[in-house]
Each structure stands twice: as structure tokens, then as C-alpha cells.
Design a protein around this motif. Structure first.
Motif, PDB file in Angstrom:
ATOM      1  N   ASN A 172     135.212 -41.206  92.769  1.00 22.35           N
ATOM      2  CA  ASN A 172     134.345 -40.461  93.037  1.00 22.35           C
ATOM      3  C   ASN A 172     132.719 -41.554  92.787  1.00 22.35           C
ATOM      4  OD1 ASN A 172     135.022 -37.540  92.441  1.00 22.35           O
ATOM      5  ND2 ASN A 172     132.851 -37.460  93.055  1.00 22.35           N
TER       6      ASN A 172
ATOM      7  N   PHE B 129     135.302 -38.935 101.604  1.00 21.37           N
ATOM      8  CA  PHE B 129     135.812 -38.142 100.925  1.00 21.37           C
ATOM      9  C   PHE B 129     137.071 -37.783 100.718  1.00 21.37           C
ATOM     10  CE2 PHE B 129     136.589 -33.109 100.688  1.00 21.37           C
ATOM     11  CZ  PHE B 129     135.867 -32.745  99.713  1.00 21.37           C
TER      12      PHE B 129
ATOM     13  N   ARG C  25     143.241 -38.208  94.392  1.00 21.65           N
ATOM     14  CA  ARG C  25     143.371 -37.229  94.015  1.00 21.65           C
ATOM     15  C   ARG C  25     144.341 -36.029  92.987  1.00 21.65           C
ATOM     16  NH1 ARG C  25     140.632 -32.509  94.094  1.00 21.65           N
ATOM     17  NH2 ARG C  25     140.022 -32.765  96.178  1.00 21.65           N
TER      18      ARG C  25
ATOM     19  N   SER D 171     141.563 -27.061  99.844  1.00 24.01           N
ATOM     20  CA  SER D 171     140.965 -28.004  99.228  1.00 24.01           C
ATOM     21  C   SER D 171     139.860 -27.827 100.288  1.00 24.01           C
ATOM     22  CB  SER D 171     140.955 -29.389  99.318  1.00 24.01           C
ATOM     23  OG  SER D 171     140.705 -30.074  98.418  1.00 24.01           O
TER      24      SER D 171
ATOM     25  N   SER E 159     137.260 -24.553  99.747  1.00 21.29           N
ATOM     26  CA  SER E 159     136.510 -25.022  99.040  1.00 21.29           C
ATOM     27  C   SER E 159     134.708 -25.617  99.098  1.00 21.29           C
ATOM     28  CB  SER E 159     137.282 -25.132  97.421  1.00 21.29           C
ATOM     29  OG  SER E 159     136.177 -25.813  96.840  1.00 21.29           O
TER      30      SER E 159
ATOM     31  N   ARG F  14     131.209 -24.820  99.305  1.00 18.84           N
ATOM     32  CA  ARG F  14     129.832 -25.551  99.054  1.00 18.84           C
ATOM     33  C   ARG F  14     128.761 -26.383  99.791  1.00 18.84           C
ATOM     34  NH1 ARG F  14     132.310 -28.183  93.334  1.00 18.84           N
ATOM     35  NH2 ARG F  14     134.098 -27.165  94.524  1.00 18.84           N
TER      36      ARG F  14
ATOM     37  N   LYS G  37     123.782 -39.231  91.141  1.00 20.12           N
ATOM     38  CA  LYS G  37     123.764 -40.497  90.970  1.00 20.12           C
ATOM     39  C   LYS G  37     122.857 -42.254  91.153  1.00 20.12           C
ATOM     40  CE  LYS G  37     127.093 -39.179  87.864  1.00 20.12           C
ATOM     41  NZ  LYS G  37     128.848 -39.411  87.442  1.00 20.12           N
TER      42      LYS G  37
ATOM     43  N   MET H 140     138.737 -28.417  93.728  1.00 19.88           N
ATOM     44  CA  MET H 140     138.148 -29.244  92.994  1.00 19.88           C
ATOM     45  C   MET H 140     137.889 -30.104  93.837  1.00 19.88           C
ATOM     46  SD  MET H 140     137.660 -28.443  89.379  1.00 19.88           S
ATOM     47  CE  MET H 140     138.807 -26.882  88.520  1.00 19.88           C
ATOM     48  N   VAL H 141     136.828 -31.360  93.837  1.00 19.01           N
ATOM     49  CA  VAL H 141     136.399 -31.650  95.550  1.00 19.01           C
ATOM     50  C   VAL H 141     136.522 -33.205  94.216  1.00 19.01           C
ATOM     51  CG1 VAL H 141     136.113 -30.434  96.579  1.00 19.01           C
ATOM     52  CG2 VAL H 141     133.712 -31.605  94.813  1.00 19.01           C
ATOM     53  N   ALA H 142     136.206 -33.203  93.141  1.00 16.50           N
ATOM     54  CA  ALA H 142     136.062 -34.476  92.112  1.00 16.50           C
ATOM     55  C   ALA H 142     137.210 -34.421  91.361  1.00 16.50           C
ATOM     56  CB  ALA H 142     134.434 -34.729  91.385  1.00 16.50           C
ATOM     57  N   SER H 143     136.847 -35.736  90.602  1.00 18.09           N
ATOM     58  CA  SER H 143     137.717 -36.300  89.503  1.00 18.09           C
ATOM     59  C   SER H 143     137.209 -35.508  87.651  1.00 18.09           C
ATOM     60  CB  SER H 143     138.872 -37.399  89.939  1.00 18.09           C
ATOM     61  OG  SER H 143     137.666 -38.656  89.786  1.00 18.09           O
TER      62      SER H 143
ATOM     63  N   GLU I  16     131.499 -33.912  85.806  1.00 23.32           N
ATOM     64  CA  GLU I  16     129.527 -33.503  86.565  1.00 23.32           C
ATOM     65  C   GLU I  16     130.430 -33.368  87.741  1.00 23.32           C
ATOM     66  OE1 GLU I  16     127.376 -36.557  84.534  1.00 23.32           O
ATOM     67  OE2 GLU I  16     128.540 -38.041  84.966  1.00 23.32           O
ATOM     68  N   ASP I  17     130.646 -34.296  88.360  1.00 25.21           N
ATOM     69  CA  ASP I  17     131.432 -34.589  89.722  1.00 25.21           C
ATOM     70  C   ASP I  17     131.125 -33.613  90.302  1.00 25.21           C
ATOM     71  OD1 ASP I  17     129.901 -37.772  89.643  1.00 25.21           O
ATOM     72  OD2 ASP I  17     132.825 -38.473  89.083  1.00 25.21           O
ATOM     73  N   GLU I  18     132.204 -32.554  90.206  1.00 23.34           N
ATOM     74  CA  GLU I  18     132.657 -31.443  90.599  1.00 23.34           C
ATOM     75  C   GLU I  18     131.488 -31.135  90.513  1.00 23.34           C
ATOM     76  OE1 GLU I  18     135.438 -30.257  91.999  1.00 23.34           O
ATOM     77  OE2 GLU I  18     134.624 -28.980  92.049  1.00 23.34           O
TER      78      GLU I  18
END
Ligand SMILES: Nc1ncnc2c1ncn2[C@@H]1O[C@H](COP(=O)(O)OP(=O)(O)O)[C@@H](O)[C@H]1O
Ligand SMILES: [Mg+2]
Lengths: 253, 282
Positions: A130, A148, A155, A208, A211, A215, A227, B95-98, B101-103
Motif C-alpha cells: 500500500n 490499486f 493481496r 472487491s 466494495s 467507498r 499519508k 477489503m481493499v488494503a493490507s 489503518e489503510d483499510e
């Protein structure tokens, strides 16, 4: 254990900017490719392991090296018989099997493969996917969509393997014996599993995407990321050191 | 508020409608359970409540779903997906992140929550679910219950009015299931968030939800307070929905005219009932 997953930590390697890590891994690899000395390739490998050990990643580096050496061995054998320069080393009757040229070039090639791949593989240990993608989006202006896709692909690999084992277990419960040593037989057994695996993978990718869409995925822009990934003095230092290493390798080794 | 009016939906590659003429009203601060056997259409209904159906799935959609008066067919998903947040059934693939907190950051970043506010929202979502210590953990290393909480936190951070959850306790042990229900009740009571939960565990539903909706083959067969719905034990049995054995016991005792209290759901309640029936006080 998965040798490509992230190892959480706060070492000097972990703290570098993700882009620095990526660039450093590539530059180190380039230095190894430019190098033409068997001893220096060995030195590159040892140096990489030492750097990792200092960052608390010694075991990971050693295990990766071991696995890469297996790949290296394969390259070694191929090269050993294909390169026919230099003097005869092993002969069967009048047939020259191995030459000195073959041996040196095989050694060099296989070590080079290991030395080049090692830093790239270790990149995964110190960089969450990420962070790498977010940093590439912010600093290198990589379109978020691609970032992405890359993170999602990474993942999903473990998810798919769990899925595969679940399907396999279901088949085992029906009395299919997957433990066979016969490769052909094993392939015969595994091939039909590919269809359900593909179907469920596509379903997973679809849900996925939904989802993510729910969002606000498509509202995202380059500035969205919360970040920040600032470059610091140590990033600069690493860049300078690695560029120097590449130059040194190109000129002297 | 969500109003579903005579909703029928048939998936494009299917020969039978997954939802048949469903009318349902979900008011503010409601806590609604949706139950039914596998394939009854629970997930389809849950997805129809926030526009995922018909926007993301092809098929024939009749009737209407209005979210605060907005017709889901006439508006884009992003117009209401923050109002009605959904935690989907397949926990891993949503889930989109690993990293945890990123999720949670993902949705906040996408919807352009200002960078001054984003940190606080992240921390609040983590705190609300009691998972602050998981913040930097890899999602793949979490337990089922923890993953579920992360998924809920990721939606909660977007401050929805209505939270739809599709079998959030499906793969959890009884204790974690209860914990999730407890958390949802807290969100419902303290934050006034409307909860719609798809769930197969009748006992938990009866204990926690204010209203229980039962689906069968795409049709709505019950929509009432759980205490009333559960009295139709025979119906549950014909539909093939599992009810707690103690509930069945009290039902049988009622049929025999031995018991005229309510349906019992816990062993303690059942014990009290049996003692009363046997005239054997503790
Ligand atoms: N993507 C889809 N395409 C076609 N048919 C579907 C799809 N998803 C669900 N169905 C069908 O719709 C019906 C209801 O499914 P679902 O809403 O998932 O039920 P539940 O959540 O209650 O188990 C089932 O018969 C199922 O086979
Ligand atoms: Mg379902």
C-alpha cells in the motif's frame, strides 16, 4: 511461511521512503548485472545479507538466498553445458563435456541471478504494498487505478491459495488422493479444480470492486492520499551511495 | 430512512426472481434483523437497500427503493453510499488494503474528508470498535472477529446513518458473534445509527434486534417484533430455519396446554419454565 510478505519493523531500511527502497533495489540489481567478477558477485550477495541482518531481517535474507540458489543452480547447469569456450575440463572419450569457459560463465551467471534478484525480493519484506503504491501515486504520479490493481493482485495471491486448498480439501473429503508423487496424475487431479477456482476468483474480484466502488473509489484523485511520503536526508544518502555503487561496478568490475 | 416498495429483482442469468414483491420500511434508529435459509434472498435484499442492486448487478428490477426520498434507480451510487454503508458477506474480498489503518483510510480519502479531520475520524472508528491496538496490523494476520470489526470500522468512519451488515457473524464462534451484536447495539443506542443485520442465528436476533424480517424464496413472510415472530415455530420448521431447541420445547409445552408464558430462548429461561411446569421451584 510466505517469503514475500511484509515484515513489520522500524529499522533504518523500513524507515526509508518507499520510492527510495524501490529505486535502491533496482540500482543494486543493476550494479550486480554490470559486474563481471565471480568474487564480486559473491561479495554483493554477502553485503546484501549483512545489510538485512543489521536491519533484523537476517533469517529472511538467508532463506531467500537459499531459494534463489536453487534457481541459480538450474541456470548454472544450463550454462555449464552450453558455453563451449576455453579449455576442456571434463571429456568423455573425444567429446568435451565441460570447458573452463563454461564453468566460469555458469558460475558468474548463476551468482549474478541470485545477487540481482535478492534485493528485489527483499523489497517486499520492508515495504507494505500500500505504501509503495500510495507513494508512487503521490510522488511519481502513477495513476491510482494502476496502483490499486497492483496492490489488489498482491493481496489476492494468498486469498487464492487458501481458496485452492479449500477446494482441494473438499475433493479430498470425497476420496480424491492428492498425495500422489506422479506429476502427470497430480496434474490430472488439479486441472479440473482450475475452473471452480477461476469462477470463485472472478467473484472475489467482482465483490472487491463493488466494495471499493461503494467507498468512493472513482472519486479518488492524486491528492486524496492522507499519508505523506517525504524524502529525507537518509533517502538522499541511499541514492548517492547506490548511484556510486552502479558507477563503480560499471567502471571497475 | 429506507422505503422499499414492491421490489422484485431477478438476476440476469437466473430463471427465478431472487426478490419477490418486497415492501419494507426502515426507520431512523431501527435495529432490524433479516433471516431466512441460504438462498432466500437475504444478500440480494441487503444489496437492494443501498443501490448496489440494480447498479452493480445486471437484472430486472421492479418497484422502488427510496433512501431519504431518493430513488436508488434514478441516482448514482455515490449519492447515497455514504448514507447507507454496507459490510458485505465475503469479508476477505471486500477489503481493499493490507494494513488495518489503510483499510479505514480508503473511504475517508476517497470522499475527500479534509486531511485535518481524517486522523481523528480514523482514531474514532478504531476506538468505537475497540481495535485501536490493531491499527498497524496486517489484515491477513487477523482473526475472523477482528477482520469483521475492521470492516465495520471502515464503513463507520464514513459516518453512515444506516449500517447494513450481511451475515457478519457467519464464520465466528458464539462468543465473538455476541460481541459483534453487542457492538451493534451500542452503535444503535449511543450513536443513533440504524442497523440492518442479515443473520441466521435466531437466538441472537431475538435477543438484540427490535424487528425481525423473515424471507423465504425471495418473499417476505414475516416482519414484526421478534417476540411475535418467534411464536410461529411451526412456520420456521417448514421453512427450514433452525430455532433454538429451548424455543421449540416451550412451543411444544404451549401446544400441550402446559405452558402459557412466552417462547423461551435461553437455557435459564427454559429451566424456569420447566420448573414451573413441574411445580418444582428451586
Ligand atoms: N450474482 C448472482 N447471479 C445470479 N443469481 C444469483 C446471484 N447472486 C445470488 N443469486 C441467486 O439469488 C438467490 C438469492 O441469493 P442470495 O440473496 O445470495 O441469498 P442468501 O443471501 O439468502 O443466501 C439464490 O437463488 C442465488 O442463487
Ligand atoms: Mg447471503
Amino acid at each position: 511461511m510466505n517469503l514475500l510478505n511484509y515484515v513489520p519493523g522500524n529499522s533504518f531500511l523500513h524507515r526509508l521512503n518507499p520510492i527510495t527502497k524501490l529505486a535502491a533495489a533496482f540500482l543494486y540489481g543493476i550494479a550486480c548485472i554490470l559486474c563481471d567478477s565471480i568474487w564480486m558477485e559473491l561479495a554483493f550477495i554477502v553485503l546484501m545479507i549483512a545489510i538485512c541482518a543489521a536491519a533484523g531481517l537476517g533469517t529472511r535474507a538467508l532463506r531467500l538466498t537459499r531459494n534463489l540458489l536453487i534457481l541459480g543452480l538450474f541456470m548454472f547447469v544450463l550454462q555449464l553445458f552450453f558455453v563451449r569456450t576455453g579449455e576442456a575440463l571434463v571429456t568423455i572419450g573425444h567429446f568435451v563435456l565441460i570447458t573452463t569457459g563454461g564453468l566460469t560463465s555458469a558460475l558468474l551467471l548463476s551468482l549474478r541471478v541470485v545477487a540481482t534478484m535478492l534485493p528485489l525480493m527483499l523489497l517486499f519484506a520492508i515495504t507494505p504494498m500500500n505504501d509503495l503504491c500510495n507513494a508512487l501515486v503521490k510522488k511519481a504520479h502513477l495513476p491510482y487505478r494502476y496502483a490499486f490493481i497492483i496492490t489488489t493482485a498482491f493481496r489476492f495471491v494468498p486469498l487464492f491459495s487458501t481458496e485452492f486448498h479449500e477446494i482441494q480439501d473438499a475433493q479430498k473429503a470425497r476420496g480424491v488422493d492428492f498425495e500422489t508423487k506422479n506429476i502427470l496424475r497430480k496434474m490430472q487431479l488439479v486441472a479440473p479444480l482450475c475452473v471452480p477456482l477461476l469462477v470463485s476468483s472472478l467473484e472475489k474480484v467482482n465483490s472487491s470492486a463493488i466494495s471499493a466502488e461503494m467507498r468512493g473509489f472513482h472519486l479518488r484523485s492524486r491528492q486524496s492520499g492522507y499519508k505523506e511520503y517525504p524524502f529525507t536526508g537518509s533517502d538522499l544518502l541511499v541514492f548517492v551511495l547506490l548511484l556510486a555503487l552502479v558507477a563503480f561496478s560499471a567502471v571497475f568490475l | 430512512m429506507i422505503v422499499a416498495d414492491h421490489v422484485t429483482f431477478q438476476y440476469a442469468d437466473s430463471s427465478d426472481p431472487a426478490l419477490k414483491d418486497i415492501s419494507l420500511k426502515i426507520g431512523d434508529r431501527d435495529f432490524i434483523g433479516i433471516t431466512g435459509t441460504s438462498g432466500a434472498g437475504k444478500s440480494t435484499l441487503a444489496m437492494a437497500l443501498n443501490g448496489v442492486i440494480p447498479h452493480e448487478f445486471k437484472g430486472d428490477f421492479y418497484g422502488s427503493v427510496k433512501i431519504d426520498g431518493m430513488d436508488t434507480v434514478e441516482h448514482q451510487v455515490e449519492d447515497f453510499c455514504r448514507k447507507v454503508g454496507e459490510v458485505f458477506q465475503d469479508i476477505d474480498s471486500q477489503m481493499v488494503a493490507s494494513v488495518v489503518e489503510d483499510e479505514i483510510l480508503f473511504g475517508l480519502e476517497n470522499f475527500g474528508v479534509s486531511h485535518e479531520e481524517i486522523g481523528a475520524r480514523l482514531e474514532k472508528a478504531l476506538d468505537d470498535l475497540g481495535i485501536a491496538e490493531l491499527r498497524t496490523r496486517e489484515i491477513s494476520s487477523l482473526s475472523g472477529g477482528q477482520k469483521q470489526k475492521v470492516a465495520i470500522a471502515a464503513i463507520l468512519a464514513l459516518e453512515p446513518q444506516i449500517l447494513v451488515l450481511d451475515e457478519p457473524t457467519g464464520e465466528l464462534d458464539p462468543e465473538s458473534s455476541r460481541e459483534i451484536f453487542g457492538l451493534l447495539r451500542k452503535l444503535n443506542e449511543e450513536k443513533g445509527i440504524t442497523i440492518v443485520i442479515v443473520e441466521q442465528k435466531i437466538k441472537l436476533l431475538c435477543e438484540y434486534v427490535k424487528r425481525l424480517v423473515v424471507l423465504d424464496k425471495g418473499s417476505l413472510v414475516f416482519d414484526d417484533v421478534p417476540g411475535e415472530v418467534i411464536t410461529h415455530i411451526d412456520m420456521f420448521k417448514t421453512l427450514g430455519i433452525n430455532v433454538p431447541p429451548v424455543a421449540e420445547l416451550s412451543h411444544l409445552l404451549r401446544l400441550d396446554g402446559l405452558w402459557n408464558g412466552g417462547i423461551t430462548l435461553t437455557v435459564t429461561e427454559a429451566e424456569k419454565m420447566v420448573r414451573e411446569v413441574l411445580h418444582d421451584p428451586v
